[in-house]
Scaffold this motif. Structure first.
Motif, PDB file in Angstrom:
ATOM      1  N   GLY B 172       0.821  -1.203   0.000  1.00 63.34           N
ATOM      2  CA  GLY B 172       0.000   0.000   0.000  1.00 63.34           C
ATOM      3  C   GLY B 172       0.858   1.257   0.000  1.00 63.34           C
ATOM      4  O   GLY B 172       1.920   1.288   0.631  1.00 63.34           O
ATOM      5  N   PHE B 173       0.418   2.277  -0.737  1.00 63.13           N
ATOM      6  CA  PHE B 173       1.097   3.567  -0.807  1.00 63.13           C
ATOM      7  C   PHE B 173       2.481   3.501  -1.456  1.00 63.13           C
ATOM      8  O   PHE B 173       3.323   4.357  -1.215  1.00 63.13           O
ATOM      9  CB  PHE B 173       1.215   4.215   0.582  1.00 63.13           C
ATOM     10  CG  PHE B 173      -0.075   4.261   1.329  1.00 63.13           C
ATOM     11  CD1 PHE B 173      -1.136   4.999   0.834  1.00 63.13           C
ATOM     12  CD2 PHE B 173      -0.243   3.566   2.514  1.00 63.13           C
ATOM     13  CE1 PHE B 173      -2.344   5.044   1.517  1.00 63.13           C
ATOM     14  CE2 PHE B 173      -1.446   3.598   3.197  1.00 63.13           C
ATOM     15  CZ  PHE B 173      -2.497   4.340   2.699  1.00 63.13           C
ATOM     16  N   THR B 174       2.768   2.452  -2.234  1.00 60.69           N
ATOM     17  CA  THR B 174       4.055   2.390  -2.923  1.00 60.69           C
ATOM     18  C   THR B 174       3.825   2.433  -4.437  1.00 60.69           C
ATOM     19  O   THR B 174       2.730   2.149  -4.923  1.00 60.69           O
ATOM     20  CB  THR B 174       4.809   1.080  -2.609  1.00 60.69           C
ATOM     21  OG1 THR B 174       4.028  -0.009  -3.107  1.00 60.69           O
ATOM     22  CG2 THR B 174       5.029   0.929  -1.121  1.00 60.69           C
ATOM     23  N   THR B 175       4.898   2.776  -5.163  1.00 54.05           N
ATOM     24  CA  THR B 175       4.828   2.795  -6.616  1.00 54.05           C
ATOM     25  C   THR B 175       4.576   1.389  -7.156  1.00 54.05           C
ATOM     26  O   THR B 175       3.944   1.222  -8.205  1.00 54.05           O
ATOM     27  CB  THR B 175       6.128   3.384  -7.188  1.00 54.05           C
ATOM     28  OG1 THR B 175       6.371   4.636  -6.539  1.00 54.05           O
ATOM     29  CG2 THR B 175       6.018   3.627  -8.672  1.00 54.05           C
ATOM     30  N   ALA B 176       5.052   0.375  -6.411  1.00 57.00           N
ATOM     31  CA  ALA B 176       4.808  -1.012  -6.832  1.00 57.00           C
ATOM     32  C   ALA B 176       3.310  -1.292  -6.908  1.00 57.00           C
ATOM     33  O   ALA B 176       2.842  -2.011  -7.802  1.00 57.00           O
ATOM     34  CB  ALA B 176       5.480  -1.976  -5.865  1.00 57.00           C
ATOM     35  N   ALA B 177       2.558  -0.715  -5.973  1.00 52.73           N
ATOM     36  CA  ALA B 177       1.102  -0.913  -5.977  1.00 52.73           C
ATOM     37  C   ALA B 177       0.476  -0.288  -7.220  1.00 52.73           C
ATOM     38  O   ALA B 177      -0.490  -0.818  -7.777  1.00 52.73           O
ATOM     39  CB  ALA B 177       0.487  -0.311  -4.714  1.00 52.73           C
ATOM     40  N   VAL B 178       1.046   0.842  -7.668  1.00 52.25           N
ATOM     41  CA  VAL B 178       0.551   1.475  -8.893  1.00 52.25           C
ATOM     42  C   VAL B 178       0.751   0.536 -10.078  1.00 52.25           C
ATOM     43  O   VAL B 178      -0.145   0.339 -10.900  1.00 52.25           O
ATOM     44  CB  VAL B 178       1.280   2.820  -9.149  1.00 52.25           C
ATOM     45  CG1 VAL B 178       0.807   3.442 -10.454  1.00 52.25           C
ATOM     46  CG2 VAL B 178       1.062   3.776  -7.994  1.00 52.25           C
ATOM     47  N   VAL B 179       1.951  -0.066 -10.144  1.00 47.58           N
ATOM     48  CA  VAL B 179       2.253  -0.988 -11.245  1.00 47.58           C
ATOM     49  C   VAL B 179       1.325  -2.196 -11.200  1.00 47.58           C
ATOM     50  O   VAL B 179       0.807  -2.639 -12.230  1.00 47.58           O
ATOM     51  CB  VAL B 179       3.734  -1.425 -11.187  1.00 47.58           C
ATOM     52  CG1 VAL B 179       4.003  -2.546 -12.172  1.00 47.58           C
ATOM     53  CG2 VAL B 179       4.646  -0.234 -11.461  1.00 47.58           C
ATOM     54  N   MET B 180       1.072  -2.696  -9.996  1.00 52.37           N
ATOM     55  CA  MET B 180       0.160  -3.845  -9.876  1.00 52.37           C
ATOM     56  C   MET B 180      -1.232  -3.491 -10.380  1.00 52.37           C
ATOM     57  O   MET B 180      -1.863  -4.278 -11.099  1.00 52.37           O
ATOM     58  CB  MET B 180       0.089  -4.303  -8.414  1.00 52.37           C
ATOM     59  CG  MET B 180       1.341  -5.009  -7.951  1.00 52.37           C
ATOM     60  SD  MET B 180       1.323  -5.309  -6.173  1.00 52.37           S
ATOM     61  CE  MET B 180       0.040  -6.556  -6.053  1.00 52.37           C
ATOM     62  N   ALA B 181      -1.717  -2.327  -9.988  1.00 57.08           N
ATOM     63  CA  ALA B 181      -3.050  -1.902 -10.433  1.00 57.08           C
ATOM     64  C   ALA B 181      -3.077  -1.783 -11.960  1.00 57.08           C
ATOM     65  O   ALA B 181      -4.030  -2.215 -12.617  1.00 57.08           O
ATOM     66  CB  ALA B 181      -3.431  -0.576  -9.778  1.00 57.08           C
ATOM     67  N   GLN B 182      -2.015  -1.211 -12.526  1.00 55.41           N
ATOM     68  CA  GLN B 182      -1.971  -1.037 -13.983  1.00 55.41           C
ATOM     69  C   GLN B 182      -1.932  -2.390 -14.689  1.00 55.41           C
ATOM     70  O   GLN B 182      -2.620  -2.598 -15.691  1.00 55.41           O
ATOM     71  CB  GLN B 182      -0.755  -0.203 -14.376  1.00 55.41           C
ATOM     72  CG  GLN B 182      -0.919   1.267 -14.017  1.00 55.41           C
ATOM     73  CD  GLN B 182       0.304   2.078 -14.371  1.00 55.41           C
ATOM     74  OE1 GLN B 182       1.353   1.533 -14.702  1.00 55.41           O
ATOM     75  NE2 GLN B 182       0.181   3.395 -14.289  1.00 55.41           N
TER      76      GLN B 182
END
Lengths: 297, 306
Positions: B172-182
């Protein structure tokens, strides 16, 4: 092999785009800190009470034939106003009240964009003034409630936060509302009141997300994704058992002031009926029941 | 009867329309012949009435599609003087984050999605139907559902998230989470397109190459890959544009913080939510231009295939 050529051109374009995008050291947009204004709480409080006209409670009633009333209200008012709306609809047949809850700043943007409301209830004076400056407000704004901030942590309290000082702990995930959201503005003022510049910097670096309204802050804490958030006392109450509320140090938190006004171009008679009820004894009692501080009307 | 056939073609879509058109051109439609025998040929003005209706009815839709874009660009032209250093910095920060996260997402999707597409197109195996559905679902799933689902899976108290948290990994709240969502929302677009491309390859060509002594790797490299590449690229740009626009799952699962998780769509939402419409307009135009480039690339690659 046109496809191969296309692919390589695409790659070159992408690389060029990145070269422009990857910021230089002087780009100057480090993570947003919290800048503390020189503290003059007295003067802002004075300005707020000056802007609010004296309350004339409960005199205005609703037109007998009823009608449809649209109320744009700060997210923190969700439960209290819904309750007030139910009471009014029950006692006034033919009256139909629709609420639109959101960050006060978003509500102003929506109204500026042409959304027609009859009543606007803001969580701070700044957004009420912004609405007035945009020509959206008819008549005077009345302060109908006050609110206080608290720190909320998930029931499991993963970061073991017991007091305001713990917000500066290593790796604490703190969630605030955006600086333009009333709750975000108040929260930053509160942090400024908690400690020295070094403390404020550390707490600012612990902020992991900035939310659109105070209820989004509460949601992130309720889910346990965030270690802590700063919300209103009333939100902590609405959160029930899923969150633990921790009081701010005495004197650290600003007092949130809620003004309400009729909206230009709306149904003035209905708007005044609603505002009168909110300012009157019944409305004030309902607000007090949800943890708001009545303005004593 | 003929008119009915035409409206059928409209609902069937372009492939159906093309089939009927070619049948008409060949004059070999048995149904049309039957009709001609029993019914008189419909008067030409009936046909032009249909045509006129076909021109009039779409006008509101076209206006609906065009006006917002015109308004956006129009407003953008007047924002010109509002192009402050702060706004440009916010734009570059969000654009850079969007570019980096979407590129990483695409790299991951190509690595995992290409073999998956090949398997789905070429091999019948136990559970391939299930994987088919799994790959298709995110396409029809609303992004907010994706956000909740990702939270329940990888959030700190989620199904897998609690174990990761215990291992010291928080998403949560990491750039990795953004990549996962994408990846979650865009991978299906690539895998679908890639599987289609693999399925369209003429197997005879591959067998011929193998007969001529090419090993499987050489067949893949010299025959299959060049044939499927345009399809893969088309799928990739579609997935890319989907990843660039990812909003709901990101804001729910990854949070919203400048430079870490605030991609372009979130920056637009935050600017709008902060009452800063001018920044929102500026960012929107940047994204509009980026999307137009992607669309042009799709067209270009598509044209190269023919």
């Amino acid at each position: 092999m046109g496809a191969m050529r296309t692919a390589s051109r695409f790659a070159i374009f992408t690389i060029l785009a990145f070269v422009w995008l990857v910021p230089g050291k002087d780009a100057g947009y480090a993570a947003p800190g919290i800048s503390c204004a020189p503290a003059t709480p007295q003067s802002t409080a004075a300005a707020e009470s000056a802007a609010a006209s004296p309350v004339a409670p409960g005199t205005a009633g609703f037109p007998a034939e009823g009608g449809t009333l649209t109320v744009f209200a700060a997210a923190s008012l969700t439960e209290a106003f819904t309750d007030i709306g139910d009471d009014l609809e029950a006692t006034h047949p033919g009256l139909d009240i629709t609420f639109n809850f959101g960050g006060s700043q978003t509500l102003v943007t929506q109204m500026t964009g042409g959304a027609q409301a009859d009543v606007f209830a803001s969580a701070n004076m700044t957004q009420m003034t912004a609405a007035r400056d945009a020509g959206l407000i008819a008549g005077d704004a009345d302060v109908f409630a006050r609110n206080h901030l608290v720190i909320v942590v998930p029931a499991a309290n993963p970061a073991k936060i017991d007091n305001a000082a713990d917000l500066a702990g290593d790796g604490v995930k703190l969630v605030l509302a955006l600086p333009e959201v009333p709750a975000g503005k108040y929260a930053r003022e509160a942090i400024c009141g908690m400690g020295d510049a070094a403390f404020v910097d550390v707490v600012a670096s612990n902020v992991v997300s900035e939310e659109e309204d105070v209820r989004d802050v509460l949601a992130k804490v309720e889910l346990g994704e965030a270690d802590a958030g700063i919300v209103y006392v009333t939100d902590a109450k609405a959160g029930g058992d899923t969150v633990i509320a921790i009081d701010l140090p005495a004197g650290a938190g600003p007092v949130a002031t809620y003004p309400i006004a009729a909206v230009q171009g709306g149904d003035v008679a209905l708007a005044e009926g609603f505002i009168g009820y909110v300012l009157g004894p019944e409305g004030q009692a309902t607000l007090a029941g949800y943890g708001f501080e009545p303005t004593g009307a | 009867m003929r008119r009915l056939e035409e409206s059928d073609a409209m609902t069937v879509g372009a492939p159906g329309l093309a089939r009927i058109r070619s049948a008409e051109r060949a004059g070999a439609s048995p149904r049309a012949d039957d009709d001609a025998a029993s019914d008189p040929v419909p008067p030409p003005d009936g046909r032009s009435w249909t045509a006129r209706l076909a021109w009039v009815l779409p006008l509101p839709l076209l206006l609906l599609l065009a006006l917002p874009l015109v308004a956006l660009v129009w407003r953008g032209l007047t924002v010109g003087e509002g192009l402050t250093a702060d706004r440009v910095a916010a734009l570059r920060q969000a654009l850079a984050l969007s570019a980096v996260t979407s590129t990483v997402s695409m790299a991951l999707i190509v690595m995992a999605g290409t073999p998956l597409a090949w398997l789905l197109a070429r091999r019948q195996f136990r559970g391939s139907r299930l994987i088919d559905v799994l790959v298709d679902l995110p396409i029809v799933l609303p992004p907010s559902v994706a956000g909740i689902a990702l939270l329940l899976a990888f959030g700190r108290f989620g199904l897998a998230g609690q174990w990761l948290d215990r291992a010291g990994i928080t998403l949560g709240f990491t750039t990795a989470a953004v990549v996962m969502a994408q990846c979650f929302v865009s991978a299906p677009f690539y895998v679908r397109a890639a599987a289609g491309a693999f399925a369209r390859v003429d197997r005879d060509l591959e067998e011929m190459a193998a007969d001529l002594g090419a090993n499987p790797w050489e067949v893949m490299r010299t025959i299959t890959m060049p044939l499927v590449l345009p399809g893969l690229l088309a799928g990739l740009v579609l997935a890319w544009s989907r990843a660039l626009g990812e909003f709901g799952a990101t804001i729910m699962f990854a949070g919203n913080f400048p430079g870490i998780t605030r991609t372009m769509p979130l920056a637009i939402y935050s600017a709008y939510g902060s009452g800063d419409l001018e920044t929102a307009v500026l960012l929107s135009i940047a994204l509009l231009v980026a999307s137009a480039v992607v669309l042009a690339a799709v067209r270009y690659v598509g044209a190269g295939r023919r």
